[in-house]
Every structure is written in C-alpha cells, then in structure tokens.
Design a protein around this motif. Structure first.
Motif, PDB file in Angstrom:
ATOM      1  N   SER A 147      28.233  -9.777  30.788  1.00  0.00           N
ATOM      2  CA  SER A 147      28.794 -10.970  31.429  1.00  0.00           C
ATOM      3  C   SER A 147      29.577 -11.848  30.463  1.00  0.00           C
ATOM      4  O   SER A 147      30.365 -12.693  30.890  1.00  0.00           O
ATOM      5  N   MET A 184      28.878  -5.173  34.688  1.00  0.00           N
ATOM      6  CA  MET A 184      27.689  -6.030  34.673  1.00  0.00           C
ATOM      7  C   MET A 184      26.498  -5.327  35.304  1.00  0.00           C
ATOM      8  O   MET A 184      25.356  -5.477  34.842  1.00  0.00           O
ATOM      9  N   SER A 219      22.342  -8.317  31.567  1.00  0.00           N
ATOM     10  CA  SER A 219      23.501  -9.146  31.856  1.00  0.00           C
ATOM     11  C   SER A 219      23.281  -9.996  33.103  1.00  0.00           C
ATOM     12  O   SER A 219      22.667  -9.551  34.072  1.00  0.00           O
ATOM     13  N   LEU A 262      27.408 -12.095  37.460  1.00  0.00           N
ATOM     14  CA  LEU A 262      28.274 -13.203  37.835  1.00  0.00           C
ATOM     15  C   LEU A 262      28.928 -12.990  39.195  1.00  0.00           C
ATOM     16  O   LEU A 262      29.291 -11.874  39.551  1.00  0.00           O
TER      17      LEU A 262
END
Length: 468
Positions: A194, A242, A248, A251
């Motif tokens: 990320s 990701m 991670s 997002l």
C-alpha cells in the motif's frame, strides 16, 4: 410582400431610402418589399427613429416569423426604447433563427453586447462563448478575445473551473521497490504494497471564484474562494498488488482522494516605481485527506513585481502559513516561503522564466520539520505549431529533514532530490464555447537516502481550459 401604415413624415423617409420600382404609395398605406423594409428599418435606427424600426421589424416578422435579421432590428429598437426584457427576448430569437457561421456569430455577439450594456456581465460572457462556436475567421477570433477581455474586466465576479483526468503509474507517490534501505543499509521488514507505487487514474476539479469589492486607478480588492477536489480510481493491478500482501492495508479509492477549500482576500496596488505592482493576500482554509479532515490553516502573503525592462519582469513572493492539525496537536506546523521568478518575453513572442523558491517547515511532530529549495525553468511558444500551443517546464528540488527518525534517529537525517519535466500542448482549434483541451505529459523521479521515498512517476493529463 406586406403592408404597414406609416405617417406621412415617415413615408417621406421611406421614399428617400427606396430605389426599387416595385414600391408604390396609396393614401397612407405603403407597400414595400422585404429587402426594402429591412433597409428602411436599418436607416431608421441610424436616424433614431426607433419606433419606426420596431414597427417595420414586427411587419417583417408577420411575413416570416423566423427572420433573424428582423429580430436583430427588433432587439436594437427595444434596447433604444428602454425595453430591456423585450430586447433580450429578441436577441435570443435572432440567435435561434440565425443561419450559417457568420450570421450566428453576429447574433451571439449582438446578444453579448446587449447584455454588456445592460451590465449583465455573466450573461455577456455566456453569449460571447456561444459566439466562439461560430468564429468565421481568425480576425473574428481576435475581436472576440478582445471583447471577452473587456467584459471580464468590467465583471466584478470571476468564475473559473478546470477539470482534468490523468492516468498515472504512481498516484500515491509510493516507493519503487519493496526493499527497506536507509543510507544503503538493509533495515528490518519491507515496504508493504500500500506504500509502494500504485497505478490508476487521477481526476481533479478546481473551482475558483473571485469578486471585486473595490477598485480605483491604483488598487483593487478582491474576495476569493477555491475548492479543489482530487479523486482516484485504482487500477486492477494496484488492487491485485495489495491483495497479495498479507501485511498491506487494502486501500480504497476514497482513501487516496483529497479535498482543499479556502476563502480569502487579495489587495492589489501600484508601488511608487513605474511598472511596479504588489499584492497583499490572506486566506483561511481546510484540507481533507481521504475521508478525514486533515488540517485547518491560515496564510498571509506579500508579492511585489517589478518591470526591469520593457520585456522583462521580476516577481517576488513571501508567505507565512500556520497549520492546525486535526489528527494530533503535535503535528501543528508553521510554513514560511520566499520565491523569485524572472520573466522575459523574447523578440519572437516566446516566453522564458526562471524561478527559485526556499521553504522552511517547523513542527513538534515527528519527521515533519524540513527545509527545501526548488528551482524551475519554463518556456512557452507564442505561435502554435500545427494549431497546437506548446510549453515546457523543468524543475529541480532538494528537501532535507534534519531530525528524521525510523526506530531512532537516521544518521545525517533524510535527504530527497527530485527532478520533474513536462510538456503541455493546447489544441487551439478544438474549440467548444471558448474552451479548448490540453494534454500534459509529465515525468518525475525522486531519490532519497531512505528507499521508502524513492519514486518514479509518469502521467498523461487531459484537461479542459478557457482560451480567453
């Protein structure tokens, strides 16, 4: 052909203007051709016989309700007779029934002129933009640009909106690689997905409003407001990157968007030296990062500008900004900046500028305080190349964080160097209502002694801007 009753005095005027053998007079009734009626009506306007012009225009419209020329005459007559609403309606119909580029251009220009003289400046700008859709030649385009500048100068309200969309291979300013290095030495862990470079599309909307509060021969004061919205759409490759990293953060598009808003006041005034001007400014605003409020800020600035030679100007700037963090009070900061830019107009009309800015940010927050310097050079071509206006820019930057810390102080702190270049192309012939598309190709590279901040970016931005 149509009939219209006229007074004996006006009959004399009509016969003075008419040369066609088809015209005959019987008693107080005059029978004339459409073409003659138009000519008499135009002459009536010239000699201030506005009621006669109005009646003739109404007669022309009885013969043909789609006669654009008659509506133009009617517009002028009503304007002079003090009937602004009727004049406005006639102007709209003249444009609606206009035929061909030249006629449509003239009708829109007339409507804009009517609005301008009635001090309806926003409507005048609207009509001039309509006229831009029908520019018959280059001379008309130059005339229209001059008229628009005149209206804009008179209008106390200025409204500007810019939109753009840009595919980017690094929309989050993420790291190039997963290796976690400090001064070339591997550190514990790695750079998760990320915080690495993520690709996608960045879209921006920039809305600016300005209202003139006061103006005289030597100064002007404006109230202003701005809203800037940045939204992103992550690519499927970024989401997959990701998803493959168990550590991670996953997002979402909304996590990477941002919003900026401010209100302020600018005071522009002349200095004692010939050609020297300055601006005092103050503004308050807020920013949001993702879905969360980031900080509130206040800023004051002073920007003098001096004419060094007929084609050379030096612009200076200084500002002081205070930010109050909505995340943690310790992240409050003070930002100060000074800048200088030298502008020069070359004999062929091309524009060259050199600039440098120095900035200092101080804060009690961890890893926030820094000092930076940026130098840039920009060059724009006055003459379009194949109807494309071209400008280029190159920027070099250096930033140093003296007390940077990662699980303890980093020896020598953090130092970043960046270089960014761009080429902007404005397609002047793809004009819609005075708006033209532009494409900017930008590439940048940032290197740091901390690998987390090494990054590359390549983007192509499509935006719409006003040609006036």
């Amino acid at each position: 052909m149509f009939q219209h009753k006229l007074s004996s005095t006006l009959i004399a005027l009509c016969f003075t203007m008419m040369h066609a053998p088809t015209a005959t007079a019987q008693s107080d009734t005059l029978e004339i051709s459409v073409q003659d009626a138009r000519q008499i009506a135009l002459r009536a306007l010239d000699v201030d016989e506005f009621e006669l012009a109005r009646k003739l225009a109404m007669g022309l419209l009885l013969a043909d309700a789609t006669d654009s020329h008659a509506y133009t005459i009617l517009m002028q007559a009503h304007a002079q007779l003090g009937h602004p609403k009727l004049a406005k309606a006639a102007a709209r119909l003249a444009y609606q029934y206009s035929d061909g580029k030249a006629e449509s251009f003239s009708a829109a220009l007339n409507a804009g002129s009517l609005a301008f003289h009635n001090q309806k400046y926003n409507a005048a700008q609207f009509w001039l933009r309509r006229a831009a859709n029908h520019e018959p030649n280059e001379q008309s385009a130059k005339m229209l640009a001059a008229d628009y500048a005149k209206v804009r100068a008179a209008n106390p309200l200025s409204f500007n909106i810019s939109v753009s969309a840009s595919p980017s291979d690094n929309l989050n300013n993420g790291a190039n690689l997963s290796e976690n290095l400090v001064n070339g030495t591997p550190q514990l862990g790695y750079i998760n997905a990320s915080t690495r470079a993520l690709s996608g599309i960045v879209a921006t909307t920039d809305l600016q409003l300005r209202y003139r509060l006061n103006q005289n021969a030597n100064s002007r004061t404006d109230a202003r407001a701005r809203v800037y919205v940045n939204t992103v759409s992550l690519s499927s490759e970024a989401r997959a990157l990701m998803a493959l990293d168990p550590f991670s953060r996953q997002l979402k598009n909304s996590d990477l968007g941002s919003t900026y808003a401010d209100i302020g006041i600018d005071h522009h005034f002349a200095l004692g030296t010939a050609g020297a001007v300055a601006t005092l400014s103050a503004k308050l605003g807020n920013t949001w990062s993702g879905q969360n409020k980031n900080y509130t800020f206040g800023q004051v600035g002073f920007s003098p500008s001096f004419r060094l030679a007929p084609k050379t100007r030096l612009s200076l700037g200084t500002l002081l900004e205070k930010r109050w963090s909505d995340i943690a009070p310790k992240n409050d900061l003070t930002r100060s900046q000074v800048s200088a830019t030298l502008h020069h107009r070359i004999d062929n009309g091309n524009h060259l500028s050199f600039g440098i800015s120095l900035q200092d940010i101080s804060s009690d927050g961890r890893n926030i305080s820094n000092k930076s310097a940026v130098a840039n050079i920009n060059y724009s071509f006055a003459k379009p190349v194949a109807s494309i206006k071209v400008s280029t820019g190159l920027s070099l930057g250096y930033t140093h964080y003296e007390g940077f810390s990662i699980f303890g102080p980093v020896e020598g702190g953090r130092s970043d160097m960046s270089v960014t270049g761009n080429v902007t192309m404005v397609f002047t012939k793809l004009d819609v209502a005075g708006f033209v598309p532009s494409v900017q190709v930008q590439t940048g590279r940032k290197t740091s002694n901390i690998s987390r901040f090494n990054s590359n970016e390549m983007s192509v931005s499509l935006s719409i801007q006003s040609k006036f």
